[in-house]
Write a protein that holds these residues in place. Structure first.
Motif, mmCIF file in Angstrom:
data_model
loop_
_atom_site.group_PDB
_atom_site.id
_atom_site.type_symbol
_atom_site.label_atom_id
_atom_site.label_comp_id
_atom_site.label_asym_id
_atom_site.label_seq_id
_atom_site.Cartn_x
_atom_site.Cartn_y
_atom_site.Cartn_z
ATOM 1 N N THR A 113 54.892 -23.005 81.049
ATOM 2 C CA THR A 113 54.310 -22.032 80.118
ATOM 3 C C THR A 113 54.197 -20.673 80.803
ATOM 4 N N GLY A 114 53.619 -19.712 80.107
ATOM 5 C CA GLY A 114 53.478 -18.367 80.666
ATOM 6 C C GLY A 114 53.611 -17.322 79.576
ATOM 7 N N SER A 115 54.461 -17.622 78.619
ATOM 8 C CA SER A 115 54.540 -16.794 77.425
ATOM 9 C C SER A 115 53.647 -17.490 76.405
ATOM 10 N N LEU A 116 52.579 -16.837 75.997
ATOM 11 C CA LEU A 116 51.551 -17.483 75.184
ATOM 12 C C LEU A 116 52.071 -17.974 73.831
ATOM 13 N N ILE A 143 44.752 -24.448 74.635
ATOM 14 C CA ILE A 143 45.159 -23.094 74.233
ATOM 15 C C ILE A 143 43.968 -22.132 74.354
ATOM 16 N N GLY A 144 44.271 -20.850 74.432
ATOM 17 C CA GLY A 144 43.224 -19.834 74.511
ATOM 18 C C GLY A 144 42.876 -19.294 73.133
ATOM 19 N N ASP A 145 41.715 -18.641 73.046
ATOM 20 C CA ASP A 145 41.355 -18.054 71.747
ATOM 21 C C ASP A 145 42.183 -16.800 71.476
ATOM 22 N N GLY A 146 42.450 -16.025 72.523
ATOM 23 C CA GLY A 146 43.359 -14.903 72.338
ATOM 24 C C GLY A 146 44.741 -15.424 71.960
ATOM 25 N N GLU A 147 45.152 -16.442 72.646
ATOM 26 C CA GLU A 147 46.461 -17.042 72.380
ATOM 27 C C GLU A 147 46.610 -17.482 70.927
ATOM 28 N N SER A 148 45.502 -17.874 70.326
ATOM 29 C CA SER A 148 45.567 -18.370 68.937
ATOM 30 C C SER A 148 45.963 -17.286 67.943
ATOM 31 N N GLN A 149 46.016 -16.053 68.402
ATOM 32 C CA GLN A 149 46.503 -14.982 67.517
ATOM 33 C C GLN A 149 48.015 -15.088 67.331
ATOM 34 N N GLU A 150 48.696 -15.766 68.230
ATOM 35 C CA GLU A 150 50.144 -15.953 68.088
ATOM 36 C C GLU A 150 50.440 -16.812 66.859
ATOM 37 N N GLY A 151 51.282 -16.322 65.998
ATOM 38 C CA GLY A 151 51.611 -17.065 64.795
ATOM 39 C C GLY A 151 52.219 -18.431 65.066
ATOM 40 N N LEU A 172 40.621 -25.980 72.413
ATOM 41 C CA LEU A 172 40.602 -24.523 72.329
ATOM 42 C C LEU A 172 39.561 -23.988 73.301
ATOM 43 N N ASP A 173 40.019 -23.207 74.252
ATOM 44 C CA ASP A 173 39.133 -22.609 75.250
ATOM 45 C C ASP A 173 38.578 -21.312 74.650
ATOM 46 N N LEU A 174 37.497 -21.462 73.906
ATOM 47 C CA LEU A 174 36.969 -20.355 73.088
ATOM 48 C C LEU A 174 35.954 -19.550 73.893
ATOM 49 N N ASN A 175 36.472 -18.619 74.677
ATOM 50 C CA ASN A 175 35.578 -17.859 75.557
ATOM 51 C C ASN A 175 35.298 -16.445 75.056
ATOM 52 N N GLY A 176 35.813 -16.109 73.891
ATOM 53 C CA GLY A 176 35.463 -14.818 73.289
ATOM 54 C C GLY A 176 36.051 -13.599 73.981
ATOM 55 N N LEU A 177 36.965 -13.825 74.898
ATOM 56 C CA LEU A 177 37.632 -12.695 75.553
ATOM 57 C C LEU A 177 39.119 -12.990 75.674
ATOM 58 N N GLN A 178 39.908 -11.947 75.728
ATOM 59 C CA GLN A 178 41.326 -12.095 76.029
ATOM 60 C C GLN A 178 41.626 -11.105 77.157
ATOM 61 N N ASP B 33 48.705 -1.768 70.322
ATOM 62 C CA ASP B 33 48.657 -2.502 71.584
ATOM 63 C C ASP B 33 48.794 -4.001 71.339
ATOM 64 N N GLY B 34 49.510 -4.669 72.237
ATOM 65 C CA GLY B 34 49.636 -6.123 72.186
ATOM 66 C C GLY B 34 48.744 -6.776 73.234
ATOM 67 N N ASP B 35 47.486 -6.369 73.271
ATOM 68 C CA ASP B 35 46.483 -6.919 74.201
ATOM 69 C C ASP B 35 46.848 -6.716 75.658
ATOM 70 N N LEU B 36 47.462 -5.606 75.964
ATOM 71 C CA LEU B 36 47.808 -5.349 77.360
ATOM 72 C C LEU B 36 47.528 -3.908 77.749
ATOM 73 N N GLY B 37 46.697 -3.233 76.943
ATOM 74 C CA GLY B 37 46.450 -1.807 77.148
ATOM 75 C C GLY B 37 45.942 -1.448 78.529
ATOM 76 N N GLY B 57 46.261 -7.367 69.012
ATOM 77 C CA GLY B 57 46.082 -8.701 69.574
ATOM 78 C C GLY B 57 47.374 -9.280 70.130
ATOM 79 N N ILE B 58 47.326 -10.569 70.396
ATOM 80 C CA ILE B 58 48.480 -11.242 71.007
ATOM 81 C C ILE B 58 49.335 -11.798 69.879
ATOM 82 N N ALA B 59 50.070 -10.929 69.242
ATOM 83 C CA ALA B 59 50.814 -11.292 68.040
ATOM 84 C C ALA B 59 51.895 -10.234 67.870
HETATM 85 C C1 LIG Z 1 53.453 -13.833 74.368
HETATM 86 C C2 LIG Z 1 52.537 -13.236 75.368
HETATM 87 N N1 LIG Z 1 51.944 -12.057 75.107
HETATM 88 C C3 LIG Z 1 51.139 -11.481 76.017
HETATM 89 C C4 LIG Z 1 50.888 -12.080 77.231
HETATM 90 C C5 LIG Z 1 50.017 -11.408 78.287
HETATM 91 N N2 LIG Z 1 48.714 -12.102 78.435
HETATM 92 C C6 LIG Z 1 48.500 -13.011 79.397
HETATM 93 S S1 LIG Z 1 46.957 -13.692 79.309
HETATM 94 C C7 LIG Z 1 46.554 -12.750 77.961
HETATM 95 C C8 LIG Z 1 45.211 -12.918 77.313
HETATM 96 C C9 LIG Z 1 44.977 -14.343 76.893
HETATM 97 O O1 LIG Z 1 43.744 -14.507 76.279
HETATM 98 P P1 LIG Z 1 43.188 -15.978 75.997
HETATM 99 O O2 LIG Z 1 44.240 -16.773 75.313
HETATM 100 O O3 LIG Z 1 41.920 -15.831 75.254
HETATM 101 O O4 LIG Z 1 43.009 -16.592 77.437
HETATM 102 P P2 LIG Z 1 41.721 -16.588 78.375
HETATM 103 O O5 LIG Z 1 40.657 -15.783 77.708
HETATM 104 O O6 LIG Z 1 41.318 -18.010 78.491
HETATM 105 O O7 LIG Z 1 42.174 -16.004 79.674
HETATM 106 C C10 LIG Z 1 47.620 -11.918 77.612
HETATM 107 C C11 LIG Z 1 47.618 -10.966 76.498
HETATM 108 C C12 LIG Z 1 51.535 -13.317 77.457
HETATM 109 N N3 LIG Z 1 51.391 -13.976 78.615
HETATM 110 N N4 LIG Z 1 52.314 -13.874 76.517
#
Ligand SMILES: Cc1ncc(C[n+]2csc(CCOP(=O)(O)OP(=O)(O)O)c2C)c(N)n1
Ligand SMILES: Cc1ncc(C[n+]2csc(CCOP(=O)(O)OP(=O)(O)O)c2C)c(N)n1
Ligand SMILES: [Mg+2]
Ligand SMILES: [Mg+2]
Lengths: 301, 315, 315, 301
Positions: A113-116, A143-151, A172-178, B33-37, B57-59
């Motif tokens: 993994t690595g690309s969310l 999965i992450g909560d930020g990650e859940s924004q991915e369609g 779901l690791d719902l930590n309220g931050l990305q 921004d795609g959550d990387l600002g 966001g990440i989308a």
């Molecule tokens: C497709 C994709 N977009 C952007 C990133 C860059 N990125 C790495 S971690 C992250 C935030 C992730 O947030 P979350 O899923 O909530 O994880 P956690 O809070 O547990 O670190 C981003 C935007 C990525 N790795 N993959």
């Protein structure tokens, strides 16, 4: 001989902080947030065998939020998959411990993994394969909560429900931050001092709306985690399962908790020492508590 | 013209500052921004012109089409993410919603190439020149230093149509360009010589400038053509470089399949067949590692570049 | 070898039948559909081996990673959709989940090129050779007729690793190959001559066979090299073709940027610089239209192909 | 002079069948399913001016399920954007009426579509732009139920809610079929003779779960459609709106209704005649009804 899960988790946290400090690179917030989940999975829930990582009947695990790879590496090392010294190769040229999990380098990883947003789909594939091949293993995906924004997550969710994948268990690791997220208003700030957030407030409604069975737990409470994991495993009702784990990003180190900057940042000497002190005192206080009451024990594997 | 080396400026910090300036001066400009600002420095806009900053966001897929929708109403959106996600995660959206509609959207691919702050192969963007130059209506820019980034952004702002800019995370490149203005599609001759032409783009031009010092000591006469625009390509400048020399080398932080070297080979094969050696990442994935180790592993340090040229010329 | 023209077989119907055969004979083979089975003929598997057919709906990204997950457990998934969505909509997934993991997944891009049953530019796949050949671990195949498709599928089945096969919707191509077996990476010389080499792939080889008739009448001696594998490329065969002739032409139903012509130009520029003229779709979007009109518009009919060659050679 | 919406819609259906029959190419099921929605929007709800298609204050419309373009073309022609004769250029080389809507060819289209799942995001962009530019126009987006399987839809849904886009109104053409879809069991078949389906059974839960305001209507009932559209437009409550319209794929032509093969298929002479007969008799029966009761009227534009 069994060790307390909290002790293990705290030791994993120490390993995470230690590694990132020593290498001066890597992520911290997400790894610390997911540590208890990984501990519960690898040291209690999952049917795995460190001596036989390729065992076909093993449960599968995917860390979809791959930037927390260091947490998985420390967990795997503690579980005995490889010597802890190898942790110090983390992120080096030529290492098996890539910044993001790479199954082609480290064979005890079930997926790369690595690309969310991609890991849950891979988990759907494994769960379908298990049904097709009449295998009883479970597939776990964090999965992450930020990650859940991915369609793509919602594409996977839809298909998992359609194919009745009750052998697929998401957490779901719902930590309220990305990584960067959104600013918060002043009143939101006062609560836990966070200045930004990942505004996921509807996780339960979303997952239920898409037809999954959900469990809501404190992701740092092993009683809750283990009982949800057990129900998820035993309810063979045709529904895929999502455990919504409320967590704290940076958990265990006071000045990292709920602070978005600690998503990926390397501690200074002073920060490192304070972090280790805090984690050590958790270990100590837990050891004294341990004498008073019995807590959840690790299943002998 | 021989290159004069100026001060080191971080490309991403200049990117943030220049875009904040543009955004401040024109309320039709917005940023996505795609959550990387905080990595890409798009965060500068959130700080200085918050009402023009939209966190998507990440989308990434949605982000691209949101920008296209905004552009259809008259805004000029600048979208920024890591190059690898901005291009690979959204390619169909780039084609259908941005390029086919000729939307006035500016796409900013940060952390391109190998130098992604030690995150490894999922984060490397070694195909974005190939991807973006296949789009019929796209303009593709890869500036060589911070100064050129600033000038290119001004040109992008004034150009009506989709543009992709490829930025590097490397922070050790001094300014070697001095122009205040940037003409889209125009190459820059940095050295004129007769033995070997080196054609470069983006982050690699500075490595080549350093390689040239080594090569001159070996008695080679070099022609150096820096191409900050990859599409439309400066065909004339490339043909001229080929005609004046015996060999053409291309250098890029990109796969040798599909990138700058490929564009040069396509063009020269049709117009003026000559030897073109493409220096870049071979057909393989890379991995984690510090900037210097990664460049070395893939033959992109000044030493490796000059060594490769010497062994070809004197073989 | 001179080509003998056999009966017309529909490539997609052969695709469906052959895959049903493979699926029937090996329970580890499964198929994944992106809601287009009735067009692509993946539907044949649903009918004949229903338990090996998985409808993944209109969600291409998930489909790709599901296949990767299945492969990690030992299955051999064949994923099929329109080429344009299978590649462009999922490029990051193809990189990260399929190619970087070297998953044993077979990717079938139906309706590639311009001939998409009159659906227009959103459905044309003119960049998939470029996209797929940039992937380090990918094998890329574009068979020329139904017979070769059948043989190539057998080879794909026996090969362990990711493979992309590019199929045409055109149904008027007679079998001109006769081999029962297919060697990945091997080109086929269809004609040996000394003036002009034509290098072709996929659906265009048959158009070239027809163009050759016209060209022979003009007194040209032609060398025709058909490349059903685009990656790994048959470098030796290409260099040989170039060495025996004065000009190399490439013909493909793809953009001239990034495709077969680009691969040939890259290779020859390094190994044996020679004139390479790339015949294919220029830097523009196409539109709706019947097969014949689209090929004509883009210079890909036998008349246009031969005309282009003649005007270059006799100019 | 006002005409009944049902009459207009039936005439649009005739235009769709006529064009696809004459050209012997194109889609039918989806266009017939969405016809009443398009009629309600263009002939009643939306603020548009066929004489000034570039009017900046106009409401915006995106047909995200772009394969139904022919339905929009006939609607636009009936509304007066271009002469009906141009319909016969549909799908020809050089036509402005591409198989999928192309704004670069036909300027009265607000956006180009054809690759499913992208249009709602573009609508989000327009709605954000309207807020940013202080414009009062609304953005309407029609999506398909099969199309909703695309993850990008849910990315857009999430952001629309986050940015409080109450000027964004979606309509889900919920016809229970897509191009190929899934087989149905025997008992499911008996109901409406469909042999395959797009198994969307949780639309309401999903959209509500993601925080949108929803309306559920019969997508062939103008009373219901118009009243939902009106509420959606007037509830300025910060919520994006989704009108879930239950529809019948192939609506209006008995042998096409609920039959997946009619997704894209060209009628034979005989089929064409029967289809036109059926549509004409709807027109006739409606005209006789019209004398008896008053129905919804077209707003003069
Ligand atoms: C497709 C994709 N977009 C952007 C990133 C860059 N990125 C790495 S971690 C992250 C935030 C992730 O947030 P979350 O899923 O909530 O994880 P956690 O809070 O547990 O670190 C981003 C935007 C990525 N790795 N993959
Ligand atoms: C991204 C993408 N994948 C696949 C297709 C091919 N396709 C066109 S229409 C269609 C079915 C659409 O179903 P639905 O959205 O339910 O529309 P309707 O039933 O109204 O026709 C498919 C799969 C496409 N156009 N775009
Ligand atoms: Mg998080
Ligand atoms: Mg439908």
């Amino acid at each position: 001989m069994s060790k307390q899960l909290i002790t293990i988790a705290t030791e994993i946290r120490k390993g995470i902080v230690e590694t990132v400090y020593r290498k001066q690179q890597g992520h911290l917030g997400g790894p610390l947030s997911v540590t208890d989940i990984l501990t519960a999975l690898y040291f209690h829930e999952m049917k795995v065998d460190p001596k036989n990582p390729g065992w076909e009947e093993r449960d599968r695990f995917i860390l979809s939020k791959g930037h927390s790879g260091i947490a998985q590496y420390v967990t795997l090392a503690k579980k005995g998959y490889f010597p802890e010294e190898e942790l110090l190769t983390f992120d080096d040229l030529g290492t098996r411990l890539q910044a993001h999990p790479d199954m082609t380098k480290l064979p005890c990883l079930d997926f790369s993994t690595g690309s969310l947003g991609q890991g849950l789909s891979a988990g759907v594939g494994m769960a379908i394969a298990a049904k097709r091949l009449d295998k009883n293993f479970y597939t776990y995906v964090v999965i992450g909560d930020g990650e859940s924004q991915e369609g793509q997550i919602w594409e996977a969710v839809n298909i998992a429900q359609k194919y009745n994948l009750d052998n697929l268990i998401g957490i779901l690791d719902l930590n309220g931050l990305q990584q960067f997220g959104w600013t918060v208003s002043d009143e939101e700030q006062s609560e836990d001092k966070r200045v930004r957030r990942a505004p996921e407030q509807r996780a339960l409604e979303k997952w239920q709306g898409f037809g999954w069975q959900t469990f809501e737990v404190d992701g740092h409470n092993f009683n809750q985690l283990l009982s949800a994991l057990q129900s998820a495993r035993t309810d063979k009702n045709g529904l895929p399962k999502m455990i919504i784990a409320h967590t704290v990003k940076g958990k265990g180190v006071s000045f990292m908790e709920n602070q978005y900057e600690w998503h990926s940042k390397s501690p200074t000497n002073k920060e490192y020492e304070q972090a280790m002190d805090e984690l050590n005192s958790i270990l100590l206080s837990f050891k004294s508590k341990q004498r008073q009451n019995t807590s959840i024990e690790v299943k002998p594997s | 013209m021989t290159t004069t080396i100026g001060k080191v400026e971080s490309m991403r910090s200049v990117f943030g500052k220049k875009l904040a300036e543009i955004t401040q001066s024109d309320s039709m400009v917005v940023t996505l921004d795609g959550d990387l600002g905080n990595s890409t420095r798009l965060a500068t806009i959130e700080k200085e012109v918050p009402e023009a900053f939209y966190q998507m966001g990440i989308a990434e897929q949605n982000m691209i089409c949101v920008a296209a929708g905004m552009a259809s109403v008259g805004l000029q959106p600048w979208v920024c993410s890591f190059a690898t996600f901005l291009t690979k995660r959204t390619y169909d959206q780039l084609v259908v919603s941005i390029d086919q509609t000729m939307a006035n959207v500016k796409l900013c691919g940060a952390y391109s190439g190998l130098l992604t702050s030690n995150t490894g192969k999922t984060h490397h963007s070694l195909d974005d020149i190939g991807l973006m130059t296949m789009l019929p209506n796209m303009t593709v820019i890869a500036p060589g230093d911070a100064n050129e980034t600033r000038a290119a952004m001004e040109a992008m702002y004034n150009y009506n149509g989709p543009v992709y800019i490829r930025l590097t995370r490397a922070e050790d490149i001094p300014n070697f360009t001095t122009d205040q203005s940037f003409t889209i599609g125009q190459g820059k001759v940095l050295e004129e010589g007769t033995d070997v032409a080196i054609i470069t783009t983006g982050s690699m031009t500075y490595q080549v400038i350093k390689a040239v010092k080594i090569l001159k000591n070996k008695g080679l006469s070099l022609y150096v053509l820096h191409l900050p625009t990859l599409k439309p390509i400066d065909s004339e400048a490339i043909i001229k470089a080929a005609k004046q020399t015996n060999y053409v080398f291309t250098v890029e932080e990109h796969y040798i399949r599909g990138g700058l070297g490929s564009i040069v080979a396509e063009l020269l094969s049709e117009e003026y067949p000559t030897t073109v050696i493409r220096i870049g990442v071979q057909n393989e994935y890379s991995e984690c590692g510090k900037n210097e180790s990664l460049l070395d592993k893939h033959g992109l340090t000044p030493e490796k570049i000059s060594g490769r040229i010497i062994s070809k010329v004197y073989n």
